[in-house]
Structure formats: structure tokens, C-alpha cells
Scaffold this active site. Structure first.
Site, PDB file in Angstrom:
ATOM      1  N   CYS A  72     -38.941 -10.337  19.689  1.00  0.00           N
ATOM      2  CA  CYS A  72     -39.081  -9.327  18.628  1.00  0.00           C
ATOM      3  C   CYS A  72     -39.719  -8.036  19.129  1.00  0.00           C
ATOM      4  O   CYS A  72     -39.784  -7.054  18.404  1.00  0.00           O
ATOM      5  CB  CYS A  72     -39.885  -9.887  17.453  1.00  0.00           C
ATOM      6  SG  CYS A  72     -38.976 -11.170  16.565  1.00  0.00           S
ATOM      7  N   HIS A  86     -31.761   1.194   5.772  1.00  0.00           N
ATOM      8  CA  HIS A  86     -31.100   1.837   6.904  1.00  0.00           C
ATOM      9  C   HIS A  86     -32.020   2.829   7.615  1.00  0.00           C
ATOM     10  O   HIS A  86     -31.618   3.928   7.995  1.00  0.00           O
ATOM     11  CB  HIS A  86     -29.785   2.495   6.471  1.00  0.00           C
ATOM     12  CG  HIS A  86     -28.717   1.483   6.211  1.00  0.00           C
ATOM     13  ND1 HIS A  86     -28.623   0.809   5.012  1.00  0.00           N
ATOM     14  CD2 HIS A  86     -27.738   0.992   7.005  1.00  0.00           C
ATOM     15  CE1 HIS A  86     -27.608  -0.036   5.070  1.00  0.00           C
ATOM     16  NE2 HIS A  86     -27.059   0.041   6.265  1.00  0.00           N
ATOM     17  N   GLU A 123     -38.382 -11.506   5.817  1.00  0.00           N
ATOM     18  CA  GLU A 123     -37.831 -10.884   7.018  1.00  0.00           C
ATOM     19  C   GLU A 123     -36.537 -11.572   7.440  1.00  0.00           C
ATOM     20  O   GLU A 123     -35.610 -10.942   7.921  1.00  0.00           O
ATOM     21  CB  GLU A 123     -38.868 -10.955   8.140  1.00  0.00           C
ATOM     22  CG  GLU A 123     -38.468 -10.243   9.388  1.00  0.00           C
ATOM     23  CD  GLU A 123     -39.585 -10.165  10.395  1.00  0.00           C
ATOM     24  OE1 GLU A 123     -39.265 -10.133  11.593  1.00  0.00           O
ATOM     25  OE2 GLU A 123     -40.772 -10.134  10.003  1.00  0.00           O
TER      26      GLU A 123
END
Length: 130
Positions: free
Chosen positions: A27, A77, A120
Site C-alpha cells: 500500500c 476521482h 476501504e
């Protein structure tokens, strides 16, 4: 207003990228998620007893009109490291950041933010409880 212990929550979704530069796993690289955010609100005042919103703590449409601009301007976005100003936008840090932004939003009198939850992934979430 009739006093009540009712809390309502609404789901919001967004697509966003982030990286966790301090993390010791994959990550730390740039990656994205299909995020789910739940906002829960309550009141110490009570639910409406008359008018067009009788029986409601808050209209879900009103909640949407408050939260959607935050989703559009900062989350959907976006690259969360930039749009939020968080250098390490973990789910935990995002919950805290979103709560702070929501506190500055214009809520109806007596409405309080009780929880912010961020999913998430489909198996991992974080919930900030007030």
C-alpha cells in the site's frame, strides 16, 4: 420536536487513489479503491412533529445535499494525498479528516455527526464514533 434516541445514516461511494508512504507493504505504492462512506447523524432536539418532515430526524435528501459537495470536491476521482492534504491518508486519517470537514458544513439546527465510517475494501473498514 419529540425527543428520541434515533440515529440515521446514509451511504456515499467514491473512487479514489492514494498511497501510504510510511507503510511497509504494497500500500506504500500508488493504488486505488472503490470507497464506501457512511455518515451517521443524530440529535438531542428530537424528530420533527409537524410540517413536511414530520417523523424525520433529518431528510436523507438534505443530508445528501450537504455531503455530496464534499465527495465531489475532495474525494471522488481524486488523489487523496493531494485533495485532503494528508501525507498518509489511511482509513483512520480519512475518517478524522472527513469528520472535520463535516463539522464545518451547514447542518440543520440540532443535528450532530455521530459516526463516520470508511470502507476501504469490501472486507476492511474504519469507524470514527463521536
Amino acid at each position: 420536536m419529540r425527543k428520541t434516541g434515533i440515529i440515521i445514516k446514509k451511504k456515499f461511494t467514491f473512487e479514489a487513489a492514494h498511497m501510504l508512504p510510511l507503510h511497509d507493504g504494497p500500500c506504500r505504492r500508488l493504488h486505488g479503491h472503490s470507497w464506501v462512506m457512511w455518515i451517521s447523524v443524530g440529535t438531542d432536539v428530537g424528530i420533527e412533529e409537524d410540517g413536511p418532515k414530520t417523523g424525520m430526524l433529518m431528510d436523507f435528501g438534505d443530508m445528501k445535499s450537504i455531503v455530496n459537495p464534499i465527495v465531489d470536491d475532495y474525494l471522488d476521482h481524486h488523489y487523496l494525498n493531494d485533495s485532503t492534504g494528508l501525507s498518509n491518508p489511511t482509513s483512520e486519517n480519512l475518517c478524522i479528516w472527513i469528520h472535520g470537514i463535516l463539522l464545518d458544513a451547514k447542518w440543520p439546527k440540532g443535528i450532530r455527526i455521530d459516526e463516520v465510517e470508511i470502507e476501504e475494501t469490501c472486507t476492511s473498514s474504519c469507524r470514527l464514533i463521536m
